[in-house]
Scaffold this active site. Structure first.
Site, mmCIF file in Angstrom:
data_model
loop_
_atom_site.group_PDB
_atom_site.id
_atom_site.type_symbol
_atom_site.label_atom_id
_atom_site.label_comp_id
_atom_site.label_asym_id
_atom_site.label_seq_id
_atom_site.Cartn_x
_atom_site.Cartn_y
_atom_site.Cartn_z
ATOM 1 N N ARG A 1 0.527 -1.391 -0.007
ATOM 2 C CA ARG A 1 -0.051 -0.237 0.069
ATOM 3 C C ARG A 1 0.773 0.818 -0.196
ATOM 4 O O ARG A 1 0.767 2.424 -0.949
ATOM 5 C CB ARG A 1 -0.517 -0.111 0.878
ATOM 6 C CG ARG A 1 -2.216 -0.699 1.125
ATOM 7 C CD ARG A 1 -3.368 -0.830 1.962
ATOM 8 N NE ARG A 1 -2.724 -1.175 3.113
ATOM 9 C CZ ARG A 1 -2.761 -2.432 3.972
ATOM 10 N NH1 ARG A 1 -3.534 -3.041 3.514
ATOM 11 N NH2 ARG A 1 -2.684 -2.551 5.141
ATOM 12 N N GLU B 1 6.025 -11.288 14.363
ATOM 13 C CA GLU B 1 4.804 -11.077 15.783
ATOM 14 C C GLU B 1 4.699 -13.005 15.548
ATOM 15 O O GLU B 1 4.918 -13.355 16.669
ATOM 16 C CB GLU B 1 3.508 -11.135 15.830
ATOM 17 C CG GLU B 1 2.710 -11.041 17.156
ATOM 18 C CD GLU B 1 1.219 -10.279 16.899
ATOM 19 O OE1 GLU B 1 0.850 -9.137 15.676
ATOM 20 O OE2 GLU B 1 0.551 -10.501 17.863
HETATM 21 P P1 AMP Z 1 3.976 -2.099 11.272
HETATM 22 O O1 AMP Z 1 4.465 -2.981 10.896
HETATM 23 O O2 AMP Z 1 3.136 -3.025 12.589
HETATM 24 O O3 AMP Z 1 4.051 -0.817 11.493
HETATM 25 O O4 AMP Z 1 2.884 -2.752 10.252
HETATM 26 C C1 AMP Z 1 3.056 -3.162 9.072
HETATM 27 C C2 AMP Z 1 2.194 -3.028 8.063
HETATM 28 O O5 AMP Z 1 0.784 -3.054 8.302
HETATM 29 C C3 AMP Z 1 2.118 -0.873 7.483
HETATM 30 O O6 AMP Z 1 2.464 -0.665 7.343
HETATM 31 C C4 AMP Z 1 0.051 -0.755 7.552
HETATM 32 O O7 AMP Z 1 0.446 -0.801 6.759
HETATM 33 C C5 AMP Z 1 -0.665 -2.083 7.585
HETATM 34 N N1 AMP Z 1 -1.145 -2.470 9.282
HETATM 35 C C6 AMP Z 1 -1.582 -2.641 10.274
HETATM 36 N N2 AMP Z 1 -1.830 -1.902 11.553
HETATM 37 C C7 AMP Z 1 -2.815 -1.959 10.646
HETATM 38 C C8 AMP Z 1 -3.584 -1.131 10.851
HETATM 39 N N3 AMP Z 1 -4.669 -0.747 12.497
HETATM 40 N N4 AMP Z 1 -4.771 -0.641 9.900
HETATM 41 C C9 AMP Z 1 -4.664 -0.456 8.337
HETATM 42 N N5 AMP Z 1 -2.746 -1.025 8.179
HETATM 43 C C10 AMP Z 1 -2.102 -1.557 8.710
#
Ligand code: AMP
Length: 170
Positions: free
Chosen positions: A58, A95
């Site tokens: 995205r 995770e």
């Molecule tokens: P993170 O590595 O936890 O920062 O998240 C990885 C990717 O997951 C982010 O770049 C988002 O594209 C997606 N993502 C994580 N949490 C959400 C959320 N609550 N809503 C939408 N996309 C999310």
């Protein structure tokens, strides 16, 4: 323009307990989509960014138009097996289990100032890995930029010492 009104909350997606920030209403309204790209452009025009990079998928939606506006190269960071030429690889913890990101070895010139862009900053795991991959490839991370920051997950802390910018905070 209130960009937050174009973000749709989807409870319990993709699994129970997650409040998913759905950006498709923003993508579907050209004025809102353009406004988001304008805000990034205003911040980074004249900042000496050499390259705009983003991890699939995205983030590409914002990073590609921003790279065009800045007239700078767009560099995709991809999951294993997608990039056809020689690559640098970075493994990182999720995770549950492990993941990898790759970048072409010739995509980032030594010392390039790289702007990393993604749609959502959640825990910061993905972009933290992306920062390490950029550095492995010889680049310097100028800043990490996001459309949305989920502040309560403290991803900003995980990305230290890199600078973080977000348009919307929840
Ligand atoms: P993170 O590595 O936890 O920062 O998240 C990885 C990717 O997951 C982010 O770049 C988002 O594209 C997606 N993502 C994580 N949490 C959400 C959320 N609550 N809503 C939408 N996309 C999310």
């Amino acid at each position: 323009m209130d960009l937050g009104s174009y973000i749709r909350d989807i409870p319990d997606f993709p699994k129970p307990g997650i409040l998913f920030k759905d950006i498709t209403p923003l993508l579907a309204e050209p004025r809102a989509f353009a406004h988001a790209v304008d805000l990034f452009t205003q911040r980074y025009a004249g900042r000496g960014v050499d390259v705009v990079a983003s991890a699939e998928a995205r983030g590409f939606l914002f990073a590609a138009p921003l790279a065009l506006r800045l007239a700078k190269p767009f560099v995709p960071l991809r999951k294993p097996g997608k990039l056809p030429h020689a690559t640098h690889t970075l493994a990182y913890e999720l995770e549950y289990g492990q993941a990898e990101l790759q970048v072409h070895t010739d995509a980032i010139k030594p010392g390039s100032r790289v702007l990393l862009l993604d749609d959502v900053l959640a825990t910061g795991g993905t972009v933290s890995a992306a920062c390490r991959l950029i550095e492995k490839a010889g680049g310097r991370v100028e800043e990490c930029a996001f459309l949305i920051e989920l502040s309560f997950l403290k991803g900003r802390e995980k990305l230290q010492p890199h600078e973080v910018f977000s348009i919307l905070q929840f």
